[in-house]
Design a protein around this motif. Structure first.
Motif, mmCIF file in Angstrom:
data_model
loop_
_atom_site.group_PDB
_atom_site.id
_atom_site.type_symbol
_atom_site.label_atom_id
_atom_site.label_comp_id
_atom_site.label_asym_id
_atom_site.label_seq_id
_atom_site.Cartn_x
_atom_site.Cartn_y
_atom_site.Cartn_z
ATOM 1 N N ASP A 52 0.830 -1.210 0.000
ATOM 2 C CA ASP A 52 0.000 0.000 0.000
ATOM 3 C C ASP A 52 0.864 1.259 0.000
ATOM 4 O OD1 ASP A 52 -2.275 -1.541 0.034
ATOM 5 O OD2 ASP A 52 -2.579 -1.406 2.203
ATOM 6 N N LEU A 53 2.071 1.163 0.606
ATOM 7 C CA LEU A 53 2.970 2.312 0.648
ATOM 8 C C LEU A 53 3.742 2.495 -0.659
ATOM 9 C CD1 LEU A 53 4.459 1.888 4.259
ATOM 10 C CD2 LEU A 53 2.856 3.651 3.496
ATOM 11 N N GLY A 54 3.687 1.482 -1.538
ATOM 12 C CA GLY A 54 4.344 1.624 -2.829
ATOM 13 C C GLY A 54 5.432 0.623 -3.132
ATOM 14 N N ALA A 55 5.697 -0.329 -2.226
ATOM 15 C CA ALA A 55 6.725 -1.340 -2.490
ATOM 16 C C ALA A 55 6.260 -2.244 -3.635
ATOM 17 C CB ALA A 55 6.985 -2.163 -1.236
ATOM 18 N N ASP A 56 7.159 -2.530 -4.589
ATOM 19 C CA ASP A 56 6.781 -3.340 -5.742
ATOM 20 C C ASP A 56 6.792 -4.828 -5.415
ATOM 21 O OD1 ASP A 56 9.532 -4.538 -6.707
ATOM 22 O OD2 ASP A 56 9.899 -2.433 -6.223
ATOM 23 N N GLU A 57 6.206 -5.624 -6.289
ATOM 24 C CA GLU A 57 6.068 -7.056 -6.045
ATOM 25 C C GLU A 57 7.407 -7.759 -5.928
ATOM 26 O OE1 GLU A 57 3.603 -8.846 -8.964
ATOM 27 O OE2 GLU A 57 1.794 -7.720 -8.409
ATOM 28 N N ASP A 58 8.372 -7.402 -6.766
ATOM 29 C CA ASP A 58 9.680 -8.063 -6.728
ATOM 30 C C ASP A 58 10.384 -7.802 -5.399
ATOM 31 O OD1 ASP A 58 9.284 -9.075 -9.243
ATOM 32 O OD2 ASP A 58 10.433 -7.502 -10.262
ATOM 33 N N THR A 59 10.271 -6.581 -4.904
ATOM 34 C CA THR A 59 10.900 -6.249 -3.625
ATOM 35 C C THR A 59 10.255 -7.030 -2.488
ATOM 36 O OG1 THR A 59 11.575 -4.040 -4.345
ATOM 37 C CG2 THR A 59 11.327 -4.388 -1.980
ATOM 38 N N ILE A 60 8.939 -7.109 -2.486
ATOM 39 C CA ILE A 60 8.259 -7.872 -1.440
ATOM 40 C C ILE A 60 8.603 -9.358 -1.560
ATOM 41 C CG2 ILE A 60 5.984 -8.619 -0.627
ATOM 42 C CD1 ILE A 60 4.977 -5.803 -1.234
ATOM 43 N N ALA A 61 8.756 -9.857 -2.773
ATOM 44 C CA ALA A 61 9.098 -11.268 -2.967
ATOM 45 C C ALA A 61 10.482 -11.588 -2.409
ATOM 46 C CB ALA A 61 9.027 -11.625 -4.457
ATOM 47 N N VAL A 62 11.446 -10.698 -2.651
ATOM 48 C CA VAL A 62 12.795 -10.969 -2.157
ATOM 49 C C VAL A 62 12.852 -10.858 -0.637
ATOM 50 C CG1 VAL A 62 13.784 -8.631 -2.272
ATOM 51 C CG2 VAL A 62 15.232 -10.587 -2.732
ATOM 52 N N LEU A 63 12.037 -9.989 -0.067
ATOM 53 C CA LEU A 63 11.958 -9.898 1.385
ATOM 54 C C LEU A 63 11.261 -11.129 1.972
ATOM 55 C CD1 LEU A 63 11.101 -6.109 1.762
ATOM 56 C CD2 LEU A 63 13.173 -7.243 2.601
ATOM 57 N N THR A 64 10.274 -11.664 1.267
ATOM 58 C CA THR A 64 9.611 -12.884 1.714
ATOM 59 C C THR A 64 10.596 -14.042 1.766
ATOM 60 O OG1 THR A 64 7.493 -12.157 0.792
ATOM 61 C CG2 THR A 64 7.741 -14.515 1.226
#
Length: 371
Positions: A52-64
């Motif tokens: 919601d704050l603007g983080a993209d899917e790839d960034t969230i995936a690598v953090l996951t």
């Protein structure tokens, strides 16, 4: 940069030098496999908020993936990513009260810096009459540099036949202890210097510790705080108790360092003193490269912002006029902007909790270098 076990100056500078929006995560872990699901649920809620704050899917995936690799585990995962690339991931011992996730122009380093200051550079020395085992921890490192020191003399027992020869055997053994203590003190001095330690933790044989203290240089004794903990070189079942004592003494030393800094800050609050406080004065000192130690209160919901450019000195509480600087001038959270300028200019940073007694006015201040 990837996964690391230390939070050293180089890592901090690298994080502060990142260009573009950065996603910062602090996630409390659970050591029990049965509690993994709870962590994953908390992470998914945090990931939705970051999106919601603007983080993209790839960034969230690598953090996951970073979260998956850290489980099960104890402590707090601190991870930073941008543009789908993991820039730094480390597990900090100890837990936080709440999970944190930000997506902003700069990494949110205050919790990481607070953990780092709670783990000051220190040396553990476990000593006996033959030598010592040393563990040197640079500030913010979770893995020590280990060294075993063996003294030049191996005749350390005073057991010998009685009679006229007994005193000679005793003197020979005591001379050996003394020589071995000299060697251990020399190695301990080098370890203290190597990591710039201000805390030395000693464990072991009482007589060996007395001799070690006798041969420590005056400069080392003035520089460090010496504390004693249980146990010694030989396993005796005290490892758990010693570790608890080490953690308690390290925490106490960190609190003392904070109190000493705030005492100095209070002394320098004068027209001609070296302390500045408040947003305008502190950012001005940072822009001039005069700051020795930045003092900032970590207020998670602080709405204040500041402006920064490519260089550490490009910092202001108001938008500067356009210049020929090699890069844009960007607005970001006040504390993050101030921390970046301090780290990139070689200044230290001390993070305070809200409500800390002696904190600078408006939650931000600095001790400046002597002119």
């Amino acid at each position: 940069m990837g996964t690391t076990t230390s939070v050293n100056d180089g890592i901090l500078r690298s994080l502060c030098g990142m260009r573009g929006p950065t996603t910062s995560v602090y996630l409390r872990l659970e050591p029990s496999p049965q509690r993994e699901n709870d962590v994953r649920l908390r992470w998914r809620a945090l990931a939705r908020r970051l999106a919601d704050l603007g983080a993209d899917e790839d960034t969230i995936a690598v953090l996951t993936r970073s979260v998956d690799e850290a489980l099960p585990g104890s402590g707090t995962l601190a991870a930073f990513a941008a543009d789908g690339e993991l820039r730094c991931s480390t597990v900090l011992s100890g837990g936080r009260e709440a999970d944190i996730g930000t997506h902003a122009p700069l990494p949110h380093l205050a919790p990481l810096l607070e953990w780092r200051q709670e783990h000051p550079a220190r040396v553990l020395a476990m000593v006996d009459r033959a030598g010592a085992d040393l563990e040197a921890y640079p500030r913010g490192d979770t893995e020590p540099v280990r060294r075993t020191v063996t003294g030049p003399d191996d005749e350390i027992e005073r057991n010998a036949p009685g009679g006229m020869s007994q005193a000679r055997y005793q003197r020979r053994a005591e001379d050996s202890w003394e020589h071995n203590a000299v060697r251990a003190a020399e190695a301990l001095t080098r370890a203290v210097s190597r990591v710039s330690a201000r805390l030395v933790l000693l464990a072991g044989d009482v007589r060996a510790l007395q001799l070690l203290a006798k041969h420590l240089p005056d400069g080392v004794r003035r520089q460090v705080s010496v504390r004693h903990v249980s146990g010694g070189r030989t396993p005796d079942g005290s490892a758990r108790i010693r570790q608890e004592q080490i953690e308690a003494e390290t925490h106490r030393a960190a609190e003392e360092q904070t109190r000493e800094l705030l005492r100095r800050f209070a002394e320098e609050r004068s027209a001609r003193g070296r302390a500045v406080e408040g947003v305008h004065s502190t950012l001005g000192a940072l822009s001039e490269g005069r700051v020795e130690t930045l003092v900032v209160v970590d207020e998670p919901d602080d709405p204040r912002t500041a402006w920064f450019g490519p260089a550490a000195s490009d910092i202001s509480d108001h938008r500067p006029k356009p210049s020929r600087a090699d890069g844009p001038v960007i607005r970001g959270p006040l504390a993050d902007v101030a921390v970046r300028a301090a780290v990139l200019s070689g200044a230290d940073v001390r993070v305070l909790r809200p409500g800390s007694v002696g904190a600078p006015g408006h939650g931000i201040g600095a001790l400046c270098r002597s002119v």
